[in-house]
Design a protein around this motif. Structure first.
Motif, PDB file in Angstrom:
ATOM      1  N   ARG A 192      17.926  16.914  81.003  1.00 40.91           N
ATOM      2  CA  ARG A 192      18.481  15.868  80.321  1.00 40.91           C
ATOM      3  C   ARG A 192      18.089  15.979  78.820  1.00 40.91           C
ATOM      4  O   ARG A 192      17.414  14.971  78.449  1.00 40.91           O
ATOM      5  CB  ARG A 192      18.041  14.424  80.859  1.00 40.91           C
ATOM      6  N   PRO A 193      18.261  17.073  78.273  1.00 44.03           N
ATOM      7  CA  PRO A 193      17.535  17.098  76.641  1.00 44.03           C
ATOM      8  C   PRO A 193      18.322  15.847  75.823  1.00 44.03           C
ATOM      9  O   PRO A 193      17.696  15.392  74.870  1.00 44.03           O
ATOM     10  CB  PRO A 193      18.069  18.443  76.092  1.00 44.03           C
ATOM     11  N   HIS A 198      24.959  23.681  72.475  1.00 46.19           N
ATOM     12  CA  HIS A 198      24.706  24.504  73.568  1.00 46.19           C
ATOM     13  C   HIS A 198      23.460  25.742  73.199  1.00 46.19           C
ATOM     14  O   HIS A 198      23.573  26.107  72.069  1.00 46.19           O
ATOM     15  CB  HIS A 198      25.753  25.096  74.139  1.00 46.19           C
ATOM     16  N   SER A 199      22.862  26.104  74.054  1.00 43.58           N
ATOM     17  CA  SER A 199      22.039  27.154  73.962  1.00 43.58           C
ATOM     18  C   SER A 199      22.655  28.477  73.254  1.00 43.58           C
ATOM     19  O   SER A 199      22.093  29.006  72.446  1.00 43.58           O
ATOM     20  CB  SER A 199      20.893  27.495  74.984  1.00 43.58           C
ATOM     21  N   ARG A 200      23.818  28.807  73.577  1.00 42.07           N
ATOM     22  CA  ARG A 200      24.396  30.054  73.199  1.00 42.07           C
ATOM     23  C   ARG A 200      24.784  29.802  71.723  1.00 42.07           C
ATOM     24  O   ARG A 200      24.784  30.706  70.872  1.00 42.07           O
ATOM     25  CB  ARG A 200      25.741  30.405  74.080  1.00 42.07           C
ATOM     26  N   ASN A 213      13.288  27.773  63.410  1.00 46.45           N
ATOM     27  CA  ASN A 213      13.569  27.746  64.635  1.00 46.45           C
ATOM     28  C   ASN A 213      11.889  27.411  65.033  1.00 46.45           C
ATOM     29  O   ASN A 213      10.879  28.220  64.862  1.00 46.45           O
ATOM     30  CB  ASN A 213      13.898  29.049  65.356  1.00 46.45           C
ATOM     31  N   TYR A 214      11.876  26.433  65.917  1.00 49.34           N
ATOM     32  CA  TYR A 214      10.466  26.248  66.651  1.00 49.34           C
ATOM     33  C   TYR A 214       9.720  27.025  67.779  1.00 49.34           C
ATOM     34  O   TYR A 214       8.458  26.814  68.012  1.00 49.34           O
ATOM     35  CB  TYR A 214      10.186  24.512  66.861  1.00 49.34           C
ATOM     36  N   ALA A 215      10.893  27.843  68.117  1.00 51.93           N
ATOM     37  CA  ALA A 215      10.377  28.509  69.222  1.00 51.93           C
ATOM     38  C   ALA A 215       9.583  27.796  70.431  1.00 51.93           C
ATOM     39  O   ALA A 215       8.925  28.363  71.143  1.00 51.93           O
ATOM     40  CB  ALA A 215       9.395  29.559  68.734  1.00 51.93           C
ATOM     41  N   THR A 216      10.462  26.508  70.774  1.00 47.85           N
ATOM     42  CA  THR A 216       9.868  25.930  71.770  1.00 47.85           C
ATOM     43  C   THR A 216      10.769  26.237  73.137  1.00 47.85           C
ATOM     44  O   THR A 216      12.020  26.980  72.833  1.00 47.85           O
ATOM     45  CB  THR A 216      10.080  24.223  71.687  1.00 47.85           C
ATOM     46  N   THR A 217      10.644  25.486  74.312  1.00 47.43           N
ATOM     47  CA  THR A 217      10.979  25.880  75.478  1.00 47.43           C
ATOM     48  C   THR A 217      12.289  25.026  75.562  1.00 47.43           C
ATOM     49  O   THR A 217      12.447  23.839  74.985  1.00 47.43           O
ATOM     50  CB  THR A 217      10.030  25.851  76.580  1.00 47.43           C
ATOM     51  N   TYR A 218      13.172  25.486  76.551  1.00 53.31           N
ATOM     52  CA  TYR A 218      14.425  24.631  76.764  1.00 53.31           C
ATOM     53  C   TYR A 218      13.881  23.305  77.423  1.00 53.31           C
ATOM     54  O   TYR A 218      12.906  23.027  77.973  1.00 53.31           O
ATOM     55  CB  TYR A 218      15.422  24.896  77.717  1.00 53.31           C
ATOM     56  N   GLY A 219      14.475  22.172  77.097  1.00 55.19           N
ATOM     57  CA  GLY A 219      14.365  20.802  77.324  1.00 55.19           C
ATOM     58  C   GLY A 219      13.032  20.093  76.753  1.00 55.19           C
ATOM     59  O   GLY A 219      12.438  19.036  77.531  1.00 55.19           O
ATOM     60  N   SER A 220      12.456  20.741  75.854  1.00 53.07           N
ATOM     61  CA  SER A 220      11.246  20.346  75.246  1.00 53.07           C
ATOM     62  C   SER A 220      11.349  19.613  73.999  1.00 53.07           C
ATOM     63  O   SER A 220      10.342  19.257  73.158  1.00 53.07           O
ATOM     64  CB  SER A 220      10.209  21.580  75.039  1.00 53.07           C
ATOM     65  N   VAL A 223      17.610  20.034  65.667  1.00 55.79           N
ATOM     66  CA  VAL A 223      18.532  20.448  66.685  1.00 55.79           C
ATOM     67  C   VAL A 223      18.219  20.235  68.117  1.00 55.79           C
ATOM     68  O   VAL A 223      16.772  20.411  68.297  1.00 55.79           O
ATOM     69  CB  VAL A 223      18.637  22.197  66.537  1.00 55.79           C
ATOM     70  N   ILE A 224      18.906  19.372  68.912  1.00 56.41           N
ATOM     71  CA  ILE A 224      18.542  19.463  70.303  1.00 56.41           C
ATOM     72  C   ILE A 224      19.495  20.274  71.144  1.00 56.41           C
ATOM     73  O   ILE A 224      20.855  20.326  70.920  1.00 56.41           O
ATOM     74  CB  ILE A 224      18.799  18.074  70.776  1.00 56.41           C
ATOM     75  N   VAL A 225      19.090  21.104  72.071  1.00 60.21           N
ATOM     76  CA  VAL A 225      19.780  22.231  72.943  1.00 60.21           C
ATOM     77  C   VAL A 225      19.941  21.563  74.057  1.00 60.21           C
ATOM     78  O   VAL A 225      18.979  21.358  74.651  1.00 60.21           O
ATOM     79  CB  VAL A 225      18.935  23.572  72.823  1.00 60.21           C
ATOM     80  N   ASP A 226      21.272  21.661  74.508  1.00 60.76           N
ATOM     81  CA  ASP A 226      21.712  20.980  75.888  1.00 60.76           C
ATOM     82  C   ASP A 226      22.685  21.730  76.632  1.00 60.76           C
ATOM     83  O   ASP A 226      23.796  21.905  76.047  1.00 60.76           O
ATOM     84  CB  ASP A 226      22.039  19.654  75.503  1.00 60.76           C
TER      85      ASP A 226
END
Length: 462
Positions: A180-181, A328-330, A359-366, A378-381
């Motif tokens: 749930r990002p 989206h992540s893509r 790019n903050y180089a953080t992981t998905y959902g963080s 930017v929120i990646v979902d």
């Protein structure tokens, strides 16, 4: 001091070391929850916790050595009692060392199927020191009573039915989930305790002012009016029926299933906020078309600014400036793959010169994954669709996050464990559920970039 007293003393020291280690672990977890923590502080606390771990290991080794010595002493005493010559006068009763009748650690009459042994094997693998003690005592008992079996030079392959398999329960692979990002980025509210509808009053007819035509003439007047925005409270739920055999004879089955239900709950909630018919973000956002047979990041970026301009124009003085771009992540990785020799003419706070964003180089959902050239987070979902429009398109959403409202029960998701409904088939019903409501339409402000320019990306550096 007797050997028994030394063992008791060592056991007390071991238990104290375990308690100290737990205190250090609790302190570490509390520190990690501090928003202002530093890397040095965490490293120092981890070192303290690791030292406490080492002390537990040392105390346990000392205890095991003393217990092994006690077993050997009991063996010697038993041998002495059997080898005393018959003609030798028996010593006084209190001068004889005797083997007591202490019960075995694992007794067939109390646990015929060996369930306690299997549970201790699993618990010892997960770090249960008491389970390890029981297994150690059992091994020592076997050495005394069946040394020919325990010491025989045969590998585990010779005892396939007797060697307990070690499943790496800590390394089980849960089914991946989008989670749930976007929902975590929305403005949160506690869901009211009652009712299945949340109503918001929206002023749809404003008052007015105007220049007075002349003295003593009527001034402008427009009657204010509002319209209710009804928001339905929805129920998100899932269930799973497990056999009692799976729960009682498996290792960690119930927590694994419960964790997966929670993952599905989060994913469904987030996908609903994005994709639900009528009220989902994709259906309330105004489209900014990006049509291009050969899309590039440089061409896409102006569309982002066009969308953000529309967000601010819709909100005016209600704009908080807390804008986000949801993609989206893509799409996020495609934007990062672009190379170029031109940069924005106006510098932006927090953006390195001559780069198109960070790019903050953080992981998905963080949380925030980076910022665009104008500083928009930017929120990646990956709940965003990838088969939209022409069939291979995704979308980018631009919103003021303070106008994306999400009401949730503070205790959601909730968990029901019911044994009665499936009792006749030895089943246990597990249900996860929660109530929520949401709206992105208190003000019609959201924008989305959509069109053939957002087809499945190719990573060519443009």
């Amino acid at each position: 001091m007797t050997l028994a007293e030394l063992i008791a003393q060592a056991r007390t020291a071991r238990d104290t070391a375990i308690a100290t280690r737990q205190q250090e672990q609790d302190a570490l977890m509390a520190l990690r929850s501090d928003e202002n923590l530093t890397e040095d502080a965490v490293s120092e606390r981890v070192a303290t916790r690791d030292a406490a771990d080492a002390e537990v290991t040392r105390r346990q080794a000392a205890l095991a050595a003393l217990e092994a010595e006690q077993v050997r002493e009991d063996e010697i005493a038993a041998l002495q009692a059997r080898t005393v010559p018959a003609a030798t006068r028996a010593p006084a009763y209190d001068r004889v060392a005797r083997v007591g009748t202490e019960e075995r650690t694992y007794r067939p009459d109390q646990d015929r199927r060996g369930r306690q042994f299997e549970q201790d094997v699993a618990a010892a693998f997960l770090g249960d020191y008491e389970a390890r003690d029981r297994l150690a005592r059992h091994t020592q008992e076997e050495r005394v009573e069946r040394p020919d079996v325990v010491e025989r030079a045969a590998g585990t392959g010779a005892f396939t039915g007797l060697v307990v398999p070690q499943y790496l329960t800590e390394l089980y692979a849960p089914a991946a989930a989008a989670r749930r990002p976007f929902a975590d980025s929305c403005r949160p509210h506690d869901l009211p305790p009652q009712g299945m509808t949340v109503n918001i009053s929206r002023i749809t007819t404003a008052t007015s002012t105007a220049l007075q035509a002349s003295e003593n003439t009527a001034v402008s007047e427009t009657n204010i009016d509002d319209t209710l925005l009804p928001i339905s409270v929805q129920t998100n739920a899932g269930q799973q029926t497990l056999s009692r055999q799976a729960i009682e004879r498996g290792a960690g089955v119930e927590p694994v299933v419960l964790d997966d239900l929670f993952r599905r709950y989060s994913t469904t909630l987030d996908s609903t906020l994005l994709n639900q018919a009528t009220n989902g973000l994709t259906n309330v956002a105004t489209t900014v078309a990006y049509t291009d047979a050969s899309p590039t990041t440089a061409e896409l970026y102006p569309k982002v600014l066009e969308g953000l301009s529309g967000v601010e124009a819709a909100l005016l003085d209600q704009a908080t400036g807390d804008n986000i771009a949801v993609m989206h992540s893509r799409r996020w990785y495609w934007m990062q793959n672009a190379m170029g020799a031109t940069w924005p003419m106006i510098t932006q706070p927090g953006i390195v010169a001559q780069t198109l964003g960070v790019n903050y180089a953080t992981t998905y959902g963080s949380g925030v994954r980076g910022v665009l050239p104008n500083g928009t987070p930017v929120i990646v979902d990956n709940n965003i669709g990838t088969t939209l429009g022409a069939g291979t398109e995704d979308e980018i959403y631009l919103v003021d996050r303070q106008e994306c409202h999400l009401w949730e029960d503070p205790d959601a998701p909730m968990y029901i464990r019911a044994e009665q409904p499936a009792l006749a088939s030895l089943g246990v019903l597990m249900v996860v559920y929660g109530y929520f409501a949401y709206t992105h339409a208190r003000y019609a402000h959201a924008r989305k970039i959509a069109g053939t320019g957002l087809i499945a990306p190719t990573f060519t550096g443009v």
